[in-house]
Design an enzyme around this catalytic site. Structure first.
Site, PDB file in Angstrom:
ATOM      1  N   ALA A 119       0.858  -1.189   0.000  1.00  0.00           N
ATOM      2  CA  ALA A 119       0.000   0.000   0.000  1.00  0.00           C
ATOM      3  C   ALA A 119       0.890   1.232   0.000  1.00  0.00           C
ATOM      4  O   ALA A 119       1.570   1.520   0.976  1.00  0.00           O
ATOM      5  CB  ALA A 119      -0.906  -0.013   1.225  1.00  0.00           C
ATOM      6  N   TYR A 121       7.329  12.045   4.052  1.00  0.00           N
ATOM      7  CA  TYR A 121       6.405  10.918   3.923  1.00  0.00           C
ATOM      8  C   TYR A 121       6.354  10.468   2.465  1.00  0.00           C
ATOM      9  O   TYR A 121       6.484   9.279   2.149  1.00  0.00           O
ATOM     10  CB  TYR A 121       5.015  11.330   4.406  1.00  0.00           C
ATOM     11  CG  TYR A 121       3.979  10.252   4.228  1.00  0.00           C
ATOM     12  CD1 TYR A 121       3.999   9.127   5.040  1.00  0.00           C
ATOM     13  CD2 TYR A 121       2.989  10.347   3.251  1.00  0.00           C
ATOM     14  CE1 TYR A 121       3.050   8.123   4.880  1.00  0.00           C
ATOM     15  CE2 TYR A 121       2.047   9.361   3.089  1.00  0.00           C
ATOM     16  CZ  TYR A 121       2.070   8.254   3.903  1.00  0.00           C
ATOM     17  OH  TYR A 121       1.143   7.263   3.743  1.00  0.00           O
TER      18      TYR A 121
END
Ligand code: UDP
Length: 333
Positions: free
Chosen positions: A117, A149
């Site tokens: 994911a 991120y």
């Protein structure tokens, strides 16, 4: 079939685990409960086909044992939520990169199929809308933690594709766009549960920035359907797929929708980004997935519109409101 779901006590992971069990799979859940919660999987644990381990995805021995048992690994464990990421950059980068490395190494030993994911964050500030999988990634400077991120997820993708190419590991990468549904907490900044909680409490609905920024929200049931179809699809191996909904809505329109659906008592207020996030935070104007590759490969089109998504989130919040009450992030660090 046996699945390992890392992050299986989280929002998307718990919905995926539920669906797998309903389809007859045996499911092993690994979660460190940093953002996940046992409450998300309580009802599942009655099933003899569901097992859970509380622990980190960076624990090589634990991950190795669990991967060995599984036919398929759904690697969902990651630091999530823009607010959490901006406030805990070290944890974000370490968990995302190290965790993925550990999972891939373990899977490569016996050639286990892995669904990774990833996130639409990897597109960064891309301006060509909609975002297609082979577009350039446009990230901001390293001094702005939001991009840490995006970068950590991009590294995960590079690593997964390297395993696919060099070691023929059957890896599929799903770039998840904004995903919403019951059990998602507003604690880490996600807008829909936050607005719903505010609307139901009659508090001000906090639109950050101008509110003209636009997003596409997918229902978690649509996302789970895609993950299952992708993992079953041989043609998907070694490839990257956008997963989400492609209908856009502005944050202002979302605020009005939530206000109307929660009784209309709230005011909608604008909050400057500097107040909402750390100084120098960069938001994205539009984020829209190009779903043509997904549609061509697995024949999927999103089925749940934002109006229904909001209704479902409201219904769940009314039933057990405390699960979406935000806590100060300091308490979670
Ligand atoms: N947002 C907002 N009010 C909130 C939380 C978020 O206006 O209370 C905005 C946020 O700035 C962004 C959008 O809603 O423009 C979506 O935010 P979220 O964190 O849900 O997802 P993102 O797309 O930023 O990853």
């Amino acid at each position: 079939m046996i699945a390992l779901v890392t992050g299986g006590a989280g929002f998307i992971g718990s919905h995926l685990a539920e669906r797998l069990v309903a389809e007859g799979w045996e499911v092993w859940i690994l979660d460190d409960l940093s953002t996940g919660s046992m409450r998300n999987i309580d009802s599942l644990l009655d099933s003899p086909r569901v097992h859970h381990r509380i622990g980190s995805v960076t624990d090589e021995q634990r991950v190795g044992e669990l991967v060995d048992r599984a036919d398929v690994v759904f690697h969902l464990a990651a630091a999530v939520g823009v607010k959490l990421i901006v406030e805990n950059p070290t944890r974000t980068i370490e968990t995302n990169i190290r965790g993925c490395e550990v999972v891939l190494q373990a899977a490569a030993k016996k050639g286990k199929r892995v669904l990774l994911a990833s996130s639409s964050e990897v597109y960064g500030k891309g301006v060509r809308v909609p975002f297609a999988e082979d577009d350039d990634l446009v990230l901001g400077p390293t001094t702005k933690s939001r991009w840490g991120y995006a970068c950590s997820k991009a590294i995960d993708e590079y690593l997964a594709l390297a395993y696919a190419n060099e070691r023929s590991l059957p890896v599929i990468i799903a770039r998840l766009f904004n995903t919403v549904g019951p059990r998602q907490t507003g604690r880490y900044g996600m807008v829909v549960p936050t607005f719903v909680r505010q609307g139901l409490a009659g508090e001000d609905i906090t639109v950050y920035g101008s509110g003209d920024q636009r997003r596409c929200f997918a229902d978690v049931s649509d996302v789970v359907e895609c993950l299952l179809r992708l993992v079953a699809c041989d043609e998907a191996r070694g490839r990257v797929f956008n997963v989400g909904n492609d209908r856009e809505i502005s944050i202002n329109a979302l605020a009005s929708l939530v206000r109307a659906c929660t009784g209309g008592a709230s005011r909608i207020i604008r909050v400057p980004y500097e107040q909402a996030y750390a100084q120098g935070f960069e938001d994205l104007g539009r984020r829209v997935p190009d779903l043509s590759r997904l549609e061509r490969t697995i024949g999927f089109r999103p089925t749940v519109p934002i109006e229904t998504i909001v209704d479902r989130v409201i219904a769940q919040a009314r039933q057990c409101g405390d699960s979406i009450v935000p806590q100060p992030l300091a308490a979670l660090a």
